[in-house]
Write a protein that holds these residues in place. Structure first.
Motif, PDB file in Angstrom:
ATOM      1  N   ILE A  98      -6.053  -1.604   4.357  1.00 38.62           N
ATOM      2  CA  ILE A  98      -7.061  -0.637   3.926  1.00 38.62           C
ATOM      3  C   ILE A  98      -6.400   0.700   3.585  1.00 38.62           C
ATOM      4  CG2 ILE A  98      -9.048   0.732   4.713  1.00 38.62           C
ATOM      5  CD1 ILE A  98      -9.929  -1.767   6.316  1.00 38.62           C
ATOM      6  N   THR A  99      -5.542   1.204   4.483  1.00 40.03           N
ATOM      7  CA  THR A  99      -4.903   2.498   4.188  1.00 40.03           C
ATOM      8  C   THR A  99      -3.988   2.384   2.967  1.00 40.03           C
ATOM      9  OG1 THR A  99      -3.242   1.999   5.838  1.00 40.03           O
ATOM     10  CG2 THR A  99      -4.900   3.553   6.489  1.00 40.03           C
ATOM     11  N   SER A 100      -3.302   1.254   2.829  1.00 41.13           N
ATOM     12  CA  SER A 100      -2.387   1.099   1.692  1.00 41.13           C
ATOM     13  C   SER A 100      -3.160   1.078   0.374  1.00 41.13           C
ATOM     14  CB  SER A 100      -1.588  -0.201   1.819  1.00 41.13           C
ATOM     15  OG  SER A 100      -0.903  -0.207   3.024  1.00 41.13           O
ATOM     16  N   VAL A 101      -4.284   0.372   0.353  1.00 34.97           N
ATOM     17  CA  VAL A 101      -5.042   0.254  -0.900  1.00 34.97           C
ATOM     18  C   VAL A 101      -5.759   1.568  -1.228  1.00 34.97           C
ATOM     19  CG1 VAL A 101      -7.034  -0.893  -1.966  1.00 34.97           C
ATOM     20  CG2 VAL A 101      -5.336  -2.243  -0.754  1.00 34.97           C
ATOM     21  N   VAL A 102      -6.364   2.170  -0.220  1.00 36.50           N
ATOM     22  CA  VAL A 102      -7.173   3.367  -0.497  1.00 36.50           C
ATOM     23  C   VAL A 102      -6.302   4.599  -0.714  1.00 36.50           C
ATOM     24  CG1 VAL A 102      -8.959   4.920   0.415  1.00 36.50           C
ATOM     25  CG2 VAL A 102      -9.185   2.462   0.748  1.00 36.50           C
ATOM     26  N   PHE A 103      -5.286   4.784   0.126  1.00 39.30           N
ATOM     27  CA  PHE A 103      -4.543   6.042   0.058  1.00 39.30           C
ATOM     28  C   PHE A 103      -3.170   5.934  -0.615  1.00 39.30           C
ATOM     29  CE2 PHE A 103      -7.468   6.525   3.652  1.00 39.30           C
ATOM     30  CZ  PHE A 103      -8.198   7.587   3.155  1.00 39.30           C
ATOM     31  N   LYS A 105      -2.590   3.442  -3.202  1.00 35.90           N
ATOM     32  CA  LYS A 105      -2.731   2.746  -4.492  1.00 35.90           C
ATOM     33  C   LYS A 105      -2.027   1.391  -4.522  1.00 35.90           C
ATOM     34  CE  LYS A 105      -4.897   5.755  -7.181  1.00 35.90           C
ATOM     35  NZ  LYS A 105      -6.229   5.302  -7.280  1.00 35.90           N
ATOM     36  N   MET A 106      -1.885   0.750  -3.379  1.00 46.81           N
ATOM     37  CA  MET A 106      -1.234  -0.564  -3.378  1.00 46.81           C
ATOM     38  C   MET A 106      -2.199  -1.600  -3.959  1.00 46.81           C
ATOM     39  SD  MET A 106       0.227  -2.751  -0.170  1.00 46.81           S
ATOM     40  CE  MET A 106       1.723  -1.890   0.128  1.00 46.81           C
ATOM     41  N   PRO A 107      -1.754  -2.432  -4.875  1.00 46.36           N
ATOM     42  CA  PRO A 107      -2.645  -3.497  -5.361  1.00 46.36           C
ATOM     43  C   PRO A 107      -3.018  -4.420  -4.197  1.00 46.36           C
ATOM     44  CG  PRO A 107      -0.694  -3.281  -6.757  1.00 46.36           C
ATOM     45  CD  PRO A 107      -0.448  -2.443  -5.535  1.00 46.36           C
ATOM     46  N   PRO A 108      -4.272  -4.832  -4.076  1.00 49.67           N
ATOM     47  CA  PRO A 108      -4.715  -5.614  -2.912  1.00 49.67           C
ATOM     48  C   PRO A 108      -3.862  -6.850  -2.635  1.00 49.67           C
ATOM     49  CG  PRO A 108      -6.605  -4.967  -4.238  1.00 49.67           C
ATOM     50  CD  PRO A 108      -5.395  -4.501  -4.973  1.00 49.67           C
ATOM     51  N   GLN A 109      -3.429  -7.549  -3.698  1.00 48.04           N
ATOM     52  CA  GLN A 109      -2.659  -8.789  -3.487  1.00 48.04           C
ATOM     53  C   GLN A 109      -1.359  -8.521  -2.742  1.00 48.04           C
ATOM     54  OE1 GLN A 109      -4.093  -7.467  -6.035  1.00 48.04           O
ATOM     55  NE2 GLN A 109      -3.697  -8.582  -7.912  1.00 48.04           N
ATOM     56  N   GLU A 110      -0.807  -7.322  -2.923  1.00 51.24           N
ATOM     57  CA  GLU A 110       0.485  -7.024  -2.278  1.00 51.24           C
ATOM     58  C   GLU A 110       0.361  -6.836  -0.772  1.00 51.24           C
ATOM     59  OE1 GLU A 110       2.782  -3.968  -4.199  1.00 51.24           O
ATOM     60  OE2 GLU A 110       2.504  -4.924  -6.152  1.00 51.24           O
ATOM     61  N   THR A 111      -0.858  -6.661  -0.293  1.00 49.75           N
ATOM     62  CA  THR A 111      -1.026  -6.489   1.163  1.00 49.75           C
ATOM     63  C   THR A 111      -0.691  -7.775   1.906  1.00 49.75           C
ATOM     64  OG1 THR A 111      -3.362  -7.097   1.109  1.00 49.75           O
ATOM     65  CG2 THR A 111      -2.853  -4.761   0.856  1.00 49.75           C
ATOM     66  N   THR A 237     -17.062  -4.633   3.978  1.00 50.71           N
ATOM     67  CA  THR A 237     -15.941  -4.156   3.151  1.00 50.71           C
ATOM     68  C   THR A 237     -14.972  -5.273   2.754  1.00 50.71           C
ATOM     69  OG1 THR A 237     -14.679  -3.646   5.141  1.00 50.71           O
ATOM     70  CG2 THR A 237     -15.913  -1.832   4.167  1.00 50.71           C
ATOM     71  N   SER A 238     -14.286  -5.002   1.670  1.00 55.53           N
ATOM     72  CA  SER A 238     -13.182  -5.855   1.233  1.00 55.53           C
ATOM     73  C   SER A 238     -12.246  -4.990   0.403  1.00 55.53           C
ATOM     74  CB  SER A 238     -13.717  -7.008   0.384  1.00 55.53           C
ATOM     75  OG  SER A 238     -12.651  -7.601  -0.336  1.00 55.53           O
ATOM     76  N   ILE A 239     -10.949  -5.267   0.495  1.00 55.32           N
ATOM     77  CA  ILE A 239     -10.019  -4.500  -0.343  1.00 55.32           C
ATOM     78  C   ILE A 239     -10.012  -5.038  -1.771  1.00 55.32           C
ATOM     79  CG2 ILE A 239      -8.443  -3.688   1.466  1.00 55.32           C
ATOM     80  CD1 ILE A 239      -6.610  -6.081   0.715  1.00 55.32           C
TER      81      ILE A 239
END
Ligand SMILES: Nc1nc2c(ncn2[C@@H]2O[C@H](COP(=O)(O)OP(=O)(O)OP(=O)(O)O)[C@@H](O)[C@H]2O)c(=O)[nH]1
Length: 419
Positions: A98-103, A105-111, A237-239
């Motif tokens: 969540i923090t990576s995607v929201v703050f 800009k990490m593409p969700p798949q990379e999580t 929620t979902s990323i």
């Protein structure tokens, strides 16, 4: 810790020229599309003056008790320091994603490739409002005597509890209720935000069942422990879609003392410009800080949010470098863009300052034809907004020569280093 502040240089400067300066006779422009009686002063300014008073977290009770003392301390610290968002929940529930995607800009798949968090990750977000996001390792027992719980929870803005809706969440609910009960004695006013997360692979019916089940079980457990009507808000929620941004927006909005003012300003703007909906977005995170009082339409929200990506991407490719020390003269400093989509809806974006942009949707034919007027009204809104925040970056902006910008950057680095 990365500074999550959006870069002012990444904004596209519009070649358009500034419209009539404030104070000129065309201040009446606000009224042309509205029902405001002719000759009234600009209502945005009036709203600002009458509403720009901090109105949250006030307490007049005796501060001698521990709980009340904490309320006072929280109030003071939230105003003076950066409020903290604590992300807690079981391992692999999705906190770091969540923090990576929201703050970041990490593409969700990379999580998928994120490693498990082993120590508390602290992110300091510098934006229209500075705040911190603390990502806790899932296995951490923060009520262990070796942890200073007062230190962890005293400056808290919200406790975000992440639950993996695709997994067995019984243990997570037990830990959540234990945490709330433990905190009740010392920090009873904490906002608890429950993210029922990873809903992307669940159908509507299942989402709703899981949501109801979680709310019911938490309420039952807390009422068994003697807590009725706990201060908890639930979000699905979902990323992989906009729901995580929508949920974070709601969490952040509760921390903004000027929220009512901002909403009123946006409502006045929308009414005067014939807009269908307007959002004030944080450019970097795409969290929306406020919107007008009209109902939220997710489709419109997603369109506005996507449009920010378009403009930021174009800026990255074609934007020009702005030198800190060059006066731009008559040229507008703000990015501005509009597009009309297949059904005739116009999306209009205007940068408000280095952190915020206004994105609105205009469906009204008459309003669409008067874009100059909308530009002008947005300038009035921008002035009002910058008065509401009255922040250092505005002082930096005013200092077009000298080292104002470098000082701001130095401050930013010092903050990041100390976080
Ligand atoms: N389907 C789906 N998977 C998600 C979502 N959010 C996170 N994930 C996945 O969940 C897994 C775990 O995510 P993390 O962010 O590492 O979980 P965490 O809670 O930080 O885990 P710890 O660091 O061990 O506490 C990753 O493979 C993510 O890709 C989501 O919204 N939907």
């Amino acid at each position: 810790m990365p500074d999550s502040t959006p870069n002012e240089e990444s904004c596209v400067g519009s070649p358009a020229h500034k419209t009539t300066p404030p104070g000129s006779p065309s201040h009446r422009a606000l009224e042309i599309l509205s029902t405001t009686p002719p000759g009234s002063p600009p209502s945005l300014r009036l709203s600002l003056l009458s509403l720009n008073k901090p109105d949250t977290l006030k307490s007049t009770s005796n501060p001698t008790s521990k709980v009340e003392g904490n309320v006072f301390a929280m109030d003071k610290k939230l105003r003076q320091n950066k409020p903290r968002l604590l992300l807690m929940g079981q391992r692999r529930s999705g906190k770091s994603s969540i923090t990576s995607v929201v703050f970041h800009k990490m593409p969700p798949q990379e999580t998928l490739f994120l490693e498990s968090t082993t120590r508390i990750q602290k992110d300091s977000v510098r934006s229209f409002m500075d705040f911190q996001v603390w990502d806790f390792p899932g296995q951490l027992d923060y009520f262990d005597p070796t942890f200073d719980t007062t230190e962890i929870f005293s400056e808290i803005g919200a406790l975000v509890w992440v639950i993996d809706a695709q997994d067995d969440y019984s243990d997570s609910l037990n830990r959540l209720t234990t945490t709330i009960i433990n905190l009740q004695n010392t920090f009873p006013h904490i906002n608890v935000e429950v993210f029922v997360h990873k809903i992307d692979s669940l159908n509507e019916e299942l989402r709703s069942d899981i949501y109801q089940d979680i709310v019911q079980r938490v309420n039952d457990d807390l009422s068994d422990a003697g807590y009725i009507n706990p201060n908890i808000t639930y979000h699905l929620t979902s990323i992989y879609d906009h729901s995580i941004f929508e949920a974070f927006s709601k969490v952040i909005q509760k921390l903004i003392p000027q929220l009512n003012t901002l909403e009123n300003l946006l409502t006045v703007l929308v009414n005067n410009c014939g807009m269908a909906k307007a959002y004030l977005f944080d450019i970097l995170s795409k969290i929306y800080v406020a919107s007008d009082s009209g109902p939220i339409d997710m489709e419109v929200y997603e369109m506005c949010s996507d449009y920010i990506d378009v403009i930021v991407d174009i800026t990255d490719i074609y934007g020009y470098e702005r030198s800190h020390n060059v006066v731009l003269g008559e040229q507008m400093q703000e990015a501005e863009s509009s597009v009309t989509v297949h059904d005739g809806t116009m999306i209009y974006l205007k940068e408000m300052n280095r952190y915020l942009c206004l994105v609105s949707v205009i469906k009204n034919d008459e309003a669409r034809d008067k874009k100059g007027l909308i530009d002008y009204n947005c300038h009035i809104f921008q002035d009002a907004l910058n008065e509401v925040f009255a922040r250092n970056w505005e002082k930096d902006k005013a200092v077009t020569n000298g080292n104002g910008e470098q000082q701001a950057d130095a401050d930013a680095n010092a903050d990041a280093a100390s976080a």
